[in-house]
Design an enzyme around this catalytic site. Structure first.
Site, PDB file in Angstrom:
ATOM      1  N   THR A  32      74.879 -26.722  39.070  1.00  0.00           N
ATOM      2  CA  THR A  32      74.656 -26.499  37.677  1.00  0.00           C
ATOM      3  C   THR A  32      75.783 -27.371  36.830  1.00  0.00           C
ATOM      4  O   THR A  32      76.820 -27.321  37.334  1.00  0.00           O
ATOM      5  CB  THR A  32      74.645 -24.971  37.345  1.00  0.00           C
ATOM      6  OG1 THR A  32      73.912 -24.338  38.360  1.00  0.00           O
ATOM      7  CG2 THR A  32      74.726 -24.519  35.936  1.00  0.00           C
ATOM      8  N   GLY A  33      75.530 -27.527  35.549  1.00  0.00           N
ATOM      9  CA  GLY A  33      76.589 -28.050  34.757  1.00  0.00           C
ATOM     10  C   GLY A  33      76.285 -29.651  34.312  1.00  0.00           C
ATOM     11  O   GLY A  33      75.221 -30.174  34.806  1.00  0.00           O
ATOM     12  N   GLY A  88      78.721 -29.723  40.569  1.00  0.00           N
ATOM     13  CA  GLY A  88      79.767 -30.050  39.674  1.00  0.00           C
ATOM     14  C   GLY A  88      81.177 -29.120  39.977  1.00  0.00           C
ATOM     15  O   GLY A  88      81.192 -28.493  41.072  1.00  0.00           O
ATOM     16  N   ALA A  89      82.303 -29.306  39.348  1.00  0.00           N
ATOM     17  CA  ALA A  89      83.604 -28.326  39.512  1.00  0.00           C
ATOM     18  C   ALA A  89      84.249 -28.349  38.197  1.00  0.00           C
ATOM     19  O   ALA A  89      84.127 -29.377  37.761  1.00  0.00           O
ATOM     20  CB  ALA A  89      84.301 -28.685  40.834  1.00  0.00           C
ATOM     21  N   ASP A  90      85.148 -27.325  38.181  1.00  0.00           N
ATOM     22  CA  ASP A  90      85.799 -27.339  36.924  1.00  0.00           C
ATOM     23  C   ASP A  90      87.420 -27.868  37.347  1.00  0.00           C
ATOM     24  O   ASP A  90      87.842 -28.272  36.487  1.00  0.00           O
ATOM     25  CB  ASP A  90      85.881 -25.862  36.326  1.00  0.00           C
ATOM     26  CG  ASP A  90      84.632 -25.314  35.984  1.00  0.00           C
ATOM     27  OD1 ASP A  90      83.768 -26.124  35.250  1.00  0.00           O
ATOM     28  OD2 ASP A  90      84.206 -24.338  36.713  1.00  0.00           O
ATOM     29  N   GLY A 102      82.527 -22.257  35.227  1.00  0.00           N
ATOM     30  CA  GLY A 102      82.652 -22.485  33.975  1.00  0.00           C
ATOM     31  C   GLY A 102      81.306 -22.327  33.225  1.00  0.00           C
ATOM     32  O   GLY A 102      81.434 -21.823  32.020  1.00  0.00           O
ATOM     33  N   GLY A 103      80.215 -22.319  33.956  1.00  0.00           N
ATOM     34  CA  GLY A 103      78.872 -22.114  33.484  1.00  0.00           C
ATOM     35  C   GLY A 103      78.358 -20.717  33.899  1.00  0.00           C
ATOM     36  O   GLY A 103      77.241 -20.614  33.699  1.00  0.00           O
ATOM     37  N   GLU A 109      75.622 -20.754  43.161  1.00  0.00           N
ATOM     38  CA  GLU A 109      76.441 -21.939  43.731  1.00  0.00           C
ATOM     39  C   GLU A 109      76.949 -21.817  45.025  1.00  0.00           C
ATOM     40  O   GLU A 109      76.610 -22.673  45.841  1.00  0.00           O
ATOM     41  CB  GLU A 109      77.128 -22.532  42.408  1.00  0.00           C
ATOM     42  CG  GLU A 109      76.572 -22.922  41.435  1.00  0.00           C
ATOM     43  CD  GLU A 109      77.539 -23.665  40.076  1.00  0.00           C
ATOM     44  OE1 GLU A 109      77.251 -24.420  39.511  1.00  0.00           O
ATOM     45  OE2 GLU A 109      78.543 -23.048  40.175  1.00  0.00           O
TER      46      GLU A 109
HETATM   47  C1  A5P Z   1      78.790 -23.916  36.653  1.00  0.00           C
HETATM   48  O1  A5P Z   1      79.357 -22.577  36.655  1.00  0.00           O
HETATM   49  C2  A5P Z   1      79.943 -24.605  37.231  1.00  0.00           C
HETATM   50  O2  A5P Z   1      80.420 -24.122  38.352  1.00  0.00           O
HETATM   51  C3  A5P Z   1      79.905 -25.894  37.067  1.00  0.00           C
HETATM   52  O3  A5P Z   1      79.556 -26.616  38.244  1.00  0.00           O
HETATM   53  C4  A5P Z   1      80.874 -26.271  36.590  1.00  0.00           C
HETATM   54  O4  A5P Z   1      81.553 -25.882  35.391  1.00  0.00           O
HETATM   55  C5  A5P Z   1      81.039 -27.963  36.210  1.00  0.00           C
HETATM   56  O5  A5P Z   1      80.569 -28.258  35.021  1.00  0.00           O
HETATM   57  P1  A5P Z   1      80.451 -29.590  34.185  1.00  0.00           P
HETATM   58  O6  A5P Z   1      79.852 -30.666  35.203  1.00  0.00           O
HETATM   59  O7  A5P Z   1      79.633 -29.339  33.144  1.00  0.00           O
HETATM   60  O8  A5P Z   1      81.953 -29.627  33.954  1.00  0.00           O
END
Ligand code: A5P
Length: 230
Positions: A32-33, A88-90, A102-103, A109
């Protein structure tokens, strides 16, 4: 909560680089993201060109995007095996520990990413830090938010209930729960903190991903760097 920043071109480079390594017949965890979204769109284009894959979504958002992109989907509880997850990751530390959520999608996940034979993280360079230091999203059962807050303070954290942006009140996750963003300052021992958070009754899942990443693909101005655990 999302940290704004990071170039979309770098995210795209990372997402597409990871998607390019998916092979015929793979079952793929769809993160997600905004960075994982590039991988999903790229997989959709590959499916149009004949690639035979199926995706396992980690959120409503990734499921909807996969449908739009034309990636066939399977339910998590119906697949025997996930060959690769792209997410993805924060934040990503030097030793490849992650903060995610973050989402607010980190619970599903983590299930998908941990189940995958290969977990590939896709980020832009703004996510790279020597040591993790941003707040950790913790998904909690709604009725447990007060007791969980207390337990998090006992662990040395400062929890804040995540507020929704276009709705009055808190963010409600895809699973119907709430999110506490928990500030711990510099996280020098993510493994111990992960265990502490996981053992609080009422915590559904936290956003520390320790010893899970097999590869981190970092999109840069001039290409992609692949980092692996030492
Ligand atoms: C979702 O909850 C998150 O774990 C996302 O994978 C993470 O926030 C990365 O998102 P972006 O790629 O939008 O920065």
């Amino acid at each position: 909560m999302k940290t704004p920043g990071g170039s979309d071109a770098a995210k795209r480079r990372a997402g597409e680089h990871a998607a390019d390594r998916v092979t015929d017949g793979d079952t793929v965890g769809l993160g997600t993201g905004s960075t994982a979204a590039h991988a999903i769109r790229s997989l959709g284009r590959a499916v149009d060109d004949g690639l035979d894959v199926r995706g396992v979504a980690t959120s409503y958002a990734s499921r909807d995007l996969a449908r739009e992109a034309g990636v066939p989907l399977a339910d998590l509880d119906a697949v025997e095996r996930i060959d690769v997850a792209i997410d993805g990751a924060d934040q990503v530390s030097d030793d490849l520990a992650l903060i995610k959520g973050g989402g607010a999608a980190h619970a599903r996940e983590k299930v998908v990413d941990a189940a995958a034979a290969r977990f590939v993280v896709v980020v832009d360079p703004s996510k790279e830090v020597p040591v993790l230091d941003r707040s950790i999203p913790v998904e909690v059962l709604p009725d447990a938010r007060t007791t969980v807050r207390r337990a998090i303070r006992e662990l040395g954290g400062t929890p804040t209930l995540r507020a929704a942006e276009r709705k009055d009140g808190p963010v409600v996750t895809d699973n119907g729960n709430l999110v506490l963003d928990c500030e711990f300052g510099t996280i020098s021992d993510p493994g111990t903190l992960a265990t502490g958070l996981a053992t609080i009754p009422g915590v559904v899942e936290h956003g520390l991903f320790v010893d899970l990443a097999d590869e981190v693909h970092v999109g840069r101005a001039d290409g992609v760097t692949v980092r692996t655990p030492e």
